[in-house]
Design a protein around this motif. Structure first.
Motif, PDB file in Angstrom:
ATOM      1  N   ASP A  55      34.379  39.262  55.112  1.00  0.00           N
ATOM      2  CA  ASP A  55      35.031  38.609  53.977  1.00  0.00           C
ATOM      3  C   ASP A  55      34.460  39.232  52.709  1.00  0.00           C
ATOM      4  O   ASP A  55      33.246  39.193  52.492  1.00  0.00           O
ATOM      5  N   GLU A  65      39.045  36.686  44.061  1.00  0.00           N
ATOM      6  CA  GLU A  65      39.828  36.538  45.295  1.00  0.00           C
ATOM      7  C   GLU A  65      38.990  37.025  46.474  1.00  0.00           C
ATOM      8  O   GLU A  65      38.255  37.996  46.359  1.00  0.00           O
ATOM      9  N   THR A  66      39.144  36.341  47.597  1.00  0.00           N
ATOM     10  CA  THR A  66      38.449  36.722  48.823  1.00  0.00           C
ATOM     11  C   THR A  66      39.480  37.122  49.863  1.00  0.00           C
ATOM     12  O   THR A  66      40.529  36.489  49.981  1.00  0.00           O
ATOM     13  N   PHE A  67      39.188  38.180  50.595  1.00  0.00           N
ATOM     14  CA  PHE A  67      40.071  38.601  51.668  1.00  0.00           C
ATOM     15  C   PHE A  67      39.246  38.999  52.885  1.00  0.00           C
ATOM     16  O   PHE A  67      38.085  39.397  52.774  1.00  0.00           O
ATOM     17  N   SER A  69      38.911  41.283  56.480  1.00  0.00           N
ATOM     18  CA  SER A  69      39.363  42.544  57.061  1.00  0.00           C
ATOM     19  C   SER A  69      38.582  42.863  58.328  1.00  0.00           C
ATOM     20  O   SER A  69      37.496  42.330  58.561  1.00  0.00           O
ATOM     21  N   TYR A  84      43.474  44.998  57.030  1.00  0.00           N
ATOM     22  CA  TYR A  84      43.587  43.703  56.366  1.00  0.00           C
ATOM     23  C   TYR A  84      43.927  42.603  57.370  1.00  0.00           C
ATOM     24  O   TYR A  84      44.774  42.792  58.238  1.00  0.00           O
ATOM     25  N   GLU A  86      43.554  38.719  56.225  1.00  0.00           N
ATOM     26  CA  GLU A  86      44.095  37.584  55.470  1.00  0.00           C
ATOM     27  C   GLU A  86      43.568  37.579  54.041  1.00  0.00           C
ATOM     28  O   GLU A  86      42.512  38.120  53.762  1.00  0.00           O
ATOM     29  N   GLY A  87      44.353  36.968  53.154  1.00  0.00           N
ATOM     30  CA  GLY A  87      43.960  36.865  51.760  1.00  0.00           C
ATOM     31  C   GLY A  87      45.136  37.116  50.838  1.00  0.00           C
ATOM     32  O   GLY A  87      46.283  36.870  51.210  1.00  0.00           O
ATOM     33  N   TYR A 114      47.743  49.464  49.137  1.00  0.00           N
ATOM     34  CA  TYR A 114      47.730  48.009  49.111  1.00  0.00           C
ATOM     35  C   TYR A 114      48.942  47.473  48.360  1.00  0.00           C
ATOM     36  O   TYR A 114      49.570  48.181  47.571  1.00  0.00           O
TER      37      TYR A 114
END
Length: 151
Positions: A55, A65-67, A69, A84, A86-87, A114
């Motif tokens: 994360d 923002e956090t995503f 992978s 990727y 989620e996020g 992206y």
């Protein structure tokens, strides 16, 4: 879809540069926009690859923002692939390649593409992300000089 690609010759070995990029937990110390990075899972595969689930929180001024992978570390192929999970993105793909050169240095290839899920977020963050990605190669090269010594 925004895409950035670069290839740079650096004065460090392919193995050293692979290790530097693979050490994702240290990214907040030197990677542009990276506020935090937590590895929530790590698995060694039978073929020698290591797969991480991480994360990453990116931040700029009031925006954060956090995503999540999946990071695949393939030492034998000298390749790191980020997929990727989620996020805030609709799509994110990132690859690193490390090609050893005869003089002990290497060529580092970086590719990212992206697309933000929200048009509003894309318009707010797009230009800033583009500038940050253009600084990535330099940030990693400077970090390598700190750790392995400038040549």
């Amino acid at each position: 879809m925004p895409t950035f690609q670069t290839s740079r010759r650096v004065q460090h070995s392919a193995d050293d540069m692979f290790d530097l990029v693979a050490d994702v937990e240290k990214y907040p110390r030197f990677v542009p926009l990276c506020q935090s990075l937590k590895v929530r899972g790590r698995r060694e595969m039978d073929d020698g690859r290591v797969v991480l689930i991480s994360d990453m929180t990116v931040a700029y001024k009031l925006f954060s923002e956090t995503f999540a992978s999946r990071v695949t570390l393939d030492r034998e192929a000298r390749r790191i692939t980020v997929e990727y999970l989620e996020g805030p993105f609709r799509h994110l793909e990132n690859n690193w390649d490390f090609k050893p050169l005869d003089d002990g240095t290497c060529e580092v290839g970086f590719f990212i593409t992206y697309e933000f899920r929200s048009r509003t977020l894309g318009s707010l963050m797009g230009a800033m992300f583009d500038r940050a990605f253009r600084k990535f190669a330099s940030a990693f090269e400077e970090r390598a000089d700190e750790i392995y010594g400038a040549v």
